[in-house]
Design a protein around this motif. Structure first.
Motif, PDB file in Angstrom:
ATOM      1  N   UNK A   5      -1.421   0.870   3.326  1.00  0.00           N
ATOM      2  CA  UNK A   5      -0.849   0.941   1.986  1.00  0.00           C
ATOM      3  C   UNK A   5      -1.953   1.083   0.953  1.00  0.00           C
ATOM      4  N   UNK A   6      -1.627   1.734  -0.150  1.00  0.00           N
ATOM      5  CA  UNK A   6      -2.535   1.832  -1.290  1.00  0.00           C
ATOM      6  C   UNK A   6      -2.090   0.850  -2.360  1.00  0.00           C
ATOM      7  N   UNK A   7      -3.057   0.255  -3.060  1.00  0.00           N
ATOM      8  CA  UNK A   7      -2.769  -0.674  -4.153  1.00  0.00           C
ATOM      9  C   UNK A   7      -3.546  -0.232  -5.377  1.00  0.00           C
ATOM     10  N   UNK A  23       1.900   1.056  -2.382  1.00  0.00           N
ATOM     11  CA  UNK A  23       2.707   2.160  -1.865  1.00  0.00           C
ATOM     12  C   UNK A  23       2.389   2.403  -0.391  1.00  0.00           C
ATOM     13  N   UNK A  24       3.442   2.415   0.430  1.00  0.00           N
ATOM     14  CA  UNK A  24       3.338   2.796   1.835  1.00  0.00           C
ATOM     15  C   UNK A  24       3.912   4.201   2.021  1.00  0.00           C
ATOM     16  N   UNK A  65      -5.849   0.463   0.961  1.00  0.00           N
ATOM     17  CA  UNK A  65      -6.641   1.487   0.289  1.00  0.00           C
ATOM     18  C   UNK A  65      -6.719   1.123  -1.184  1.00  0.00           C
ATOM     19  N   UNK A  66      -7.926   1.049  -1.714  1.00  0.00           N
ATOM     20  CA  UNK A  66      -8.115   0.554  -3.075  1.00  0.00           C
ATOM     21  C   UNK A  66      -9.248   1.327  -3.738  1.00  0.00           C
ATOM     22  N   UNK A  67      -9.055   1.733  -4.996  1.00  0.00           N
ATOM     23  CA  UNK A  67     -10.118   2.452  -5.705  1.00  0.00           C
ATOM     24  C   UNK A  67     -10.921   1.535  -6.623  1.00  0.00           C
ATOM     25  N   UNK A 127      -3.133   6.892  -2.719  1.00  0.00           N
ATOM     26  CA  UNK A 127      -3.710   6.374  -3.955  1.00  0.00           C
ATOM     27  C   UNK A 127      -3.039   6.981  -5.181  1.00  0.00           C
ATOM     28  N   UNK A 128      -2.790   8.266  -5.140  1.00  0.00           N
ATOM     29  CA  UNK A 128      -2.132   8.931  -6.273  1.00  0.00           C
ATOM     30  C   UNK A 128      -0.718   8.395  -6.468  1.00  0.00           C
TER      31      UNK A 128
END
Length: 335
Positions: A5-7, A23-24, A65-67, A127-128
């Motif tokens: 998942x992205x956060x 988001x998954x 996943x994290x930016x 990520x988007x």
């Protein structure tokens, strides 16, 4: 099985209307926010709610996943030391966003998880998607309309998943955590190198405590690149910018490096860790030149003045997508 998942978080004005999201896929995501918060609080809340939403699956690996380097370093590197010191930094000051960090610390107990840094706004699908939903939540609070919260963690063949509107639908956040905390500007123990005073110790000073002052907006995209870059460089000299990890993470290129006055080469991660104990001080900029090196790079040379003396500096800015970002910096004390 691994949950991937992205956060992400977003704040309009930083601080300002804020949102968060994880988001998954299109059937498995969650978003929320507050009328007033920071980008860092949004990033942390997204991670916290993701742990809470998957708490019924403690044996599954969680790949996040994290930016945000701030979030990743806080959770994986700095938090153990903060806990040992009673949630205080090395200078004795309280850790920012401590309520969220304590909640994350409790939520990840017994969990199997890994963080992966991804470059924001670079076309990464997950990520988007998280960024779009976090920004939409912040925009909803700005406009005073309902936030699309999403279905929550729902996965085919997973009857134990909480239903939409369950516990994770309304994240818990204290009033203290929802508001940025103003603190006195820290006094550096050694004069900083990056965007600050001169020092043979070459201590970086780009990041520091988060303050709740409004940050200036960068120059418009219709201006000459030299003017845009000069405006961003001046923004980096402001305590309110250097103290805001979210904003400065946007301005610093992921491959940013600095050569300090002692000759040491600093990476971005090394600087983040070093600045935990030495945030530095502001300085005045005297521009010497702004030269376009190519279609997508500008070299600034300038002099800064502080009580410690004058420093000659050079900064190379590159165009990364639609955003100008600082790729390299060097400072040398003036004789």
């Amino acid at each position: 099985m691994t949950i991937r998942a992205a956060a992400d978080g977003s704040a309009l004005g930083n601080p300002g209307p804020a949102g968060w999201a994880w988001y998954v896929n299109d059937d498995c995501w969650r978003a929320g926010g507050w009328p007033h918060g920071t980008n860092n609080q949004g990033e942390l809340m997204a991670v916290l709610d993701l742990f809470r939403a998957t708490a019924h699956l403690p044996d599954e690996d969680l790949h996040i996943l994290c930016d945000s380097q701030y979030v990743i370093n806080s959770v994986t590197k700095w938090m153990p030391g903060w806990k040992r010191k009673g949630w205080r930094k090395s200078d004795g000051k309280p850790v920012l966003n401590v309520d969220l960090l304590k909640d994350i610390d409790r939520a990840l107990a017994g969990r199997k998880y890994t963080f992966e840094w991804v470059r924001g706004h670079a076309g990464h699908d997950l990520n988007e998607a998280a960024d779009d939903r976090a920004r939409a939540a912040a925009t909803a609070y700005q406009q005073g309309v309902a936030v699309r919260q999403g279905p929550g963690f729902i996965r085919a063949g997973d009857p134990a998943a909480p239903a939409a509107g369950g516990q994770s639908a309304q994240p818990v956040m204290s009033a203290a955590a929802a508001r940025p905390t103003r603190s006195a500007a820290p006094q550096p123990t050694a004069a900083p190198t990056l965007f600050g005073g001169s020092s043979l110790l070459s201590e970086p000073d780009l990041f520091s405590e988060l303050e709740d002052e409004a940050l200036p907006q960068p120059a418009g995209a219709d201006e000459l690149p030299e003017l845009v870059v000069e405006s961003l460089e001046r923004e980096l000299l402001l305590p309110g910018t250097r103290s805001d990890l979210g904003r400065t993470s946007v301005l610093l290129h992921p491959d940013f490096t600095e050569i300090g006055s002692s000759g040491r080469l600093w990476s971005r991660d090394e600087m983040l860790m070093a600045l935990e104990g030495n945030p530095g001080s502001p300085a005045e900029l005297e521009l010497l030149s702004a030269d376009r090196v190519g279609d997508s790079s500008v070299l600034l040379t300038y002099r800064t003045h502080t009580r410690a003396g004058a420093v000659l500096r050079s900064s190379l800015w590159v165009l990364d997508g639609a955003q100008w970002r600082l790729r390299f910096h060097q400072g040398t004390p003036e004789a």
